[in-house]
Design a protein around this motif. Structure first.
Motif, short mmCIF file in Angstrom:
data_model
loop_
_atom_site.label_atom_id
_atom_site.label_comp_id
_atom_site.label_asym_id
_atom_site.label_seq_id
_atom_site.Cartn_x
_atom_site.Cartn_y
_atom_site.Cartn_z
N ILE A 82 5.86 -2.46 0.60
CA ILE A 82 5.44 -3.83 0.92
C ILE A 82 5.86 -4.08 2.37
O ILE A 82 7.03 -3.91 2.72
CB ILE A 82 6.10 -4.85 -0.03
N THR A 83 4.88 -4.47 3.20
CA THR A 83 5.18 -4.54 4.64
C THR A 83 5.11 -5.92 5.25
O THR A 83 5.72 -6.15 6.30
CB THR A 83 4.21 -3.62 5.43
N CYS A 84 4.34 -6.85 4.69
CA CYS A 84 4.33 -8.17 5.32
C CYS A 84 3.80 -9.25 4.41
O CYS A 84 3.08 -8.99 3.45
CB CYS A 84 3.60 -8.17 6.66
N ASN A 142 8.48 -10.06 6.71
CA ASN A 142 8.60 -9.31 5.46
C ASN A 142 9.57 -9.97 4.49
O ASN A 142 10.19 -9.32 3.67
CB ASN A 142 9.00 -7.86 5.72
N GLY A 143 9.72 -11.29 4.58
CA GLY A 143 10.54 -12.01 3.62
C GLY A 143 12.02 -11.76 3.82
O GLY A 143 12.46 -11.20 4.82
N THR A 144 12.82 -12.19 2.84
CA THR A 144 14.27 -12.10 2.94
C THR A 144 14.85 -11.25 1.82
O THR A 144 14.25 -11.11 0.74
CB THR A 144 14.91 -13.50 2.85
N ARG A 145 16.02 -10.72 2.09
CA ARG A 145 16.72 -9.93 1.07
C ARG A 145 16.91 -10.76 -0.20
O ARG A 145 16.72 -10.25 -1.31
CB ARG A 145 18.07 -9.46 1.62
N ALA A 146 17.28 -12.02 -0.04
CA ALA A 146 17.52 -12.88 -1.20
C ALA A 146 16.28 -13.00 -2.08
O ALA A 146 16.37 -12.94 -3.32
CB ALA A 146 18.00 -14.25 -0.75
N GLY A 175 0.83 -1.20 0.00
CA GLY A 175 0.00 0.00 0.00
C GLY A 175 0.87 1.24 0.00
O GLY A 175 2.10 1.18 -0.13
N SER A 176 0.23 2.37 0.15
CA SER A 176 0.96 3.64 0.20
C SER A 176 1.51 3.85 1.61
O SER A 176 1.04 3.24 2.57
CB SER A 176 0.01 4.79 -0.15
N PRO A 177 2.50 4.75 1.76
CA PRO A 177 2.98 5.08 3.10
C PRO A 177 1.87 5.61 4.00
O PRO A 177 1.89 5.41 5.21
CB PRO A 177 4.06 6.14 2.85
N LEU A 178 0.88 6.29 3.41
CA LEU A 178 -0.25 6.80 4.19
C LEU A 178 -1.09 5.65 4.74
O LEU A 178 -1.55 5.69 5.88
CB LEU A 178 -1.12 7.69 3.29
N GLU A 179 -1.26 4.58 3.95
CA GLU A 179 -2.01 3.41 4.40
C GLU A 179 -1.24 2.58 5.41
O GLU A 179 -1.83 1.95 6.29
CB GLU A 179 -2.35 2.50 3.21
N LEU A 180 0.09 2.53 5.26
CA LEU A 180 0.94 1.65 6.06
C LEU A 180 2.08 2.46 6.69
O LEU A 180 3.25 2.30 6.34
CB LEU A 180 1.50 0.53 5.18
N PRO A 181 1.74 3.32 7.66
CA PRO A 181 2.77 4.20 8.22
C PRO A 181 3.66 3.56 9.29
O PRO A 181 4.77 4.02 9.54
CB PRO A 181 1.95 5.34 8.84
N ASN A 182 3.18 2.50 9.91
CA ASN A 182 3.84 1.99 11.12
C ASN A 182 4.90 0.93 10.84
O ASN A 182 4.81 -0.20 11.29
CB ASN A 182 2.78 1.42 12.08
N ILE A 183 5.93 1.31 10.09
CA ILE A 183 7.00 0.36 9.79
C ILE A 183 7.99 0.30 10.95
O ILE A 183 8.10 1.24 11.74
CB ILE A 183 7.72 0.73 8.48
N TYR A 184 8.72 -0.81 11.04
CA TYR A 184 9.77 -0.93 12.04
C TYR A 184 10.92 0.02 11.69
O TYR A 184 11.20 0.25 10.52
CB TYR A 184 10.31 -2.37 12.10
#
Length: 197
Positions: free
Chosen positions: A110-112, A164-168, A84-93
């Motif tokens: 992408i957050t989770c 939130n998955g892996t870097r790879a 979503g947008s940063p407005l929709e998903l503001p609470n990132i670690y």
């Protein structure tokens, strides 16, 4: 193990919400009862603390401010990738650290992820990621940022910690590494071209 091609990607909508909810409930609300609401905040119509988590999420879906790519196996949702947008998903670690180093905020994040325990380690998370990127392309595309974990070489980590998955996995999907935030999280970015023209 090859990735199955019988799965279908569908967006999270009021119509697909019951299948999403069934998957969350099968796993006790996911991440200790989060119901994929942690990264969301209040909206003009809905205050998070006034509702239980499933109702809060359902209200956001109805308002059109909760997005996810759902992986379906028949009638059952078996995974999702929330975006979503940063407005929709503001609470990132590590938000302060992220914001301090962010020169060009992306319109998408992408957050989770969540994968049904009966389908883990079969490539379904990657299917969900690809599905989210396709839905972002259909919505006009743009830069996408995400915050996957970087695993220490040779160290096993429970998938329950990899929300939130892996870097790879993100690198294989064409994302570019930018920097680290926190102890093990990364900032990764990709430009998604619009699906139509």
């Amino acid at each position: 193990m090859p990735v199955t091609t019988s799965h279908v990607i569908r967006p999270l909508t009021p119509e697909t919400f019951p299948a999403w909810l069934a998957l969350a409930q099968k796993h006790n609300g996911v991440w200790g009862g989060c119901y994929c609401s942690y990264f969301h905040d209040d909206t003009e119509q809905t205050v998070k603390d006034e509702h239980d988590r499933p109702t809060f999420k359902q209200r956001l879906v109805a308002e059109g401010v909760a997005h996810a790519a759902l992986v379906f196996d028949g009638d059952d949702a078996i995974a999702w990738c929330e975006f979503g947008s940063p407005l929709e998903l503001p609470n990132i670690y590590h938000r302060k650290q992220y914001d301090a180093g962010e020169m060009k905020p992306a319109p998408w994040r992408i957050t989770c992820f969540f994968v049904d325990r009966d389908h883990r380690r079969t490539g379904v998370a990657r299917e969900a990621l690809d599905g989210a990127l396709e839905l972002i392309a259909e919505a006009g595309g743009g830069e996408v940022v995400s915050f996957p974990n970087e695993l220490a070489p040779g160290r096993k980590t429970s998938s329950s910690f990899l929300h939130n998955g892996t870097r790879a996995m993100f690198e294989k999907a064409g994302f570019t590494f930018e920097r680290h935030i926190g102890k093990s999280k990364t900032v990764m970015r990709k430009t998604v071209h619009p699906a139509h023209g």
